[in-house]
Scaffold this active site. Structure first.
Site: not given
Length: 504
Positions: A195, A268
């Site tokens: 991510r 995230d």
């Protein structure tokens, strides 16, 4: 006493028949913690995706076995896998949250993939506590697992870049959320689960060696063209930022076209591969409301539907800041990010022309698309039904007086004025060809909240037929599926009272 998950207990390990490699684990302890899933008592099957299983080349007979059930619940060691939880950081609702990480997801490893398919990572979500669980229990509940499973496969059916879902297993083990629910594990697939937050983590800690190691891993594994970029010949890291910006623009343009609200676009929750990831409080629009907020926890409306494109750029900017120690040239980073600002509107306009069946591009199209969306918003017209009916009308499979579309609008005069303008714009097109194309662009079926809620209510009673029916429809959402018209109808009145939050 030896645990059933002790890696030295070879007699208790399960051979999946898959070839495993563990490249992420090989990055070292700065990136993850090796650990095993926490077992769940008396697991049972909830659902499986044969399409996702085909990506792995997993035998259908084995997928029906108790060995598969135990492996994908996390109850037995998978031979050849190196289970781990990765660490990352991120911005949540626009605020720096510091260290986060896989709080309830455990990566088994990476498989070679079936013939013709790229390698895939296999991750168990809801498999127990990790060092990054903070105060959480590391579990997922049946409700959220069903939503993620169905939406992952639905988005793939819609042609949206996404992680995939292999299966769901359940257990009667209690899990406390707002109320006591039951535990579940969803097995997710992706080429990588890295991510934006992974890069933010090392950059924020000034661990620039690890930052470079991670960037090199991503480039060499997924973006090798960045080593020979014409735009940034001296900076593969600026080229990486540009490539991620391009993929993110493609993903978000598809979101906006199909009316998908992610609900929690934290950094995230942004994939470095431009995949839709982390299906929490998502929703497909019912009535078209550009400012719709699908996440009950989003009290400020940061992730409203019409804000998603700008939030994506904001997140990319955070990624760019994280990569600056490697790029070492702010102008190059800004130039790489500019790709998103240029490409996204072009891609969205291409999507909207396809939805309208327009055969070519004309200068006035942007104004016409805006007028179309304003018309829909003024009456909160059902997003999916409008576009589907419009395609039928263009193809001539509904009354040519357009009543089936007109009936969606209270302001008939406004619709008629729009229809006249649309007809003039469509005039040069082959109507049958345009209508057929529109039906392949505008789905009949999407995972509306009330459909998911009905399937979840059944599943809580151990009746998984609703999940299986939805999977059948959503994997081919552009098909007519005769006999299932109720799944493509208007939402019931109670659907507007459904509240979806970050709780899972």
């Amino acid at each position: 006493m030896q645990s059933v998950l002790d890696p030295t207990a070879d007699t208790l390990s399960i051979d999946t028949g898959l070839t495993w490699r563990n490249r992420f684990a090989a990055l070292g302890p700065a990136f993850s913690t090796l650990l095993s899933p926490t077992p769940l008592a008396a697991p049972y099957w909830v659902a499986q995706s044969a399409d996702a299983a085909a990506l792995l080349g997993v035998d259908a007979g084995w997928m029906a076995s108790d060995a598969a059930l135990q492996a994908f619940t996390g109850n037995r060691i998978v031979a050849g896998a190196a289970p781990l939880a990765s660490v990352y950081s991120g911005h949540q609702f626009g605020v720096w949250a510091g260290q986060l990480g896989d709080g309830r997801a455990i990566l088994l490893g990476e498989t070679a993939g079936a013939d013709g398919h790229p390698p895939l990572e296999v991750q168990l979500k809801g498999a127990g506590r990790t060092p990054y669980s903070r105060m959480g229990d590391g579990r997922a509940v049946l409700r959220s697992s069903i939503r993620e499973f169905l939406c992952s496969e639905a988005m793939h059916g819609l042609g949206v870049a996404t992680t995939r879902a292999l299966c769901i297993t359940g257990s009667d083990a209690p899990v406390r959320r707002e109320e006591i629910e039951t535990a579940s594990v969803v097995t997710r697939l992706a080429p990588s689960f890295i991510r934006f937050g992974h890069f933010e983590h090392f950059s924020s800690r000034e661990q620039f060696g690890e930052l470079r190691q991670l960037a090199d891993f991503v480039i060499d594994s997924f973006y090798p063209e960045c080593r020979r970029s014409k735009a940034f010949p001296d900076s593969p890291y600026a080229a990486l930022l540009q490539a991620v910006s391009e993929r993110t623009a493609q993903m978000v343009a598809r979101w906006q076209a199909v009316g998908f609200c992610h609900g929690v676009m934290n950094t995230d929750n942004m994939s470095i591969l431009g995949l839709t990831i982390d299906y929490g409080p998502f929703q497909f629009l019912d009535g078209f409301d550009p400012g719709h907020i699908c996440n009950h926890s989003d009290t400020q409306g940061r992730y409203a539907f019409n804000r998603q494109p700008n939030v994506a750029y904001w997140n990319l900017f955070c990624l760019g800041q994280s990569l600056l120690p490697l790029i070492d040239d702010q102008a190059q980073a800004l130039a790489a990010l500019e790709t998103y600002k240029t490409l996204f509107p072009e891609l969205l306009m291409r999507e909207m022309r396809a939805k309208l069946g327009l055969p070519d591009a004309q200068s006035e199209d942007a104004a016409f698309v805006e007028a179309t969306l304003q018309l829909l918003a003024a009456a909160r017209v059902d997003h999916t039904i409008f576009w589907r009916r419009l395609g039928h009308w263009v193809a001539g499979t509904l009354d040519q007086d357009a009543d089936a579309v007109r009936d969606l609008f209270l302001d008939r005069a406004a619709f008629d004025a729009w229809l006249l303008r649309y007809s003039e714009r469509l005039a040069p097109a082959d109507r049958a060809l345009a209508g057929d194309s529109m039906r392949k662009t505008n789905p009949k079926f999407v995972l509306r909240n009330h459909l998911g809620e009905e399937a979840i209510r059944q599943a809580k009673l151990k009746d998984f037929s609703g999940v299986h029916t939805l999977l059948k429809l959503l994997r081919a959402p552009f098909d007519e599926h005769p006999g299932y018209e109720t799944y493509a109808g208007f939402p019931p009145d109670w659907a507007s009272s459904i509240e979806i939050s970050c709780s899972s």
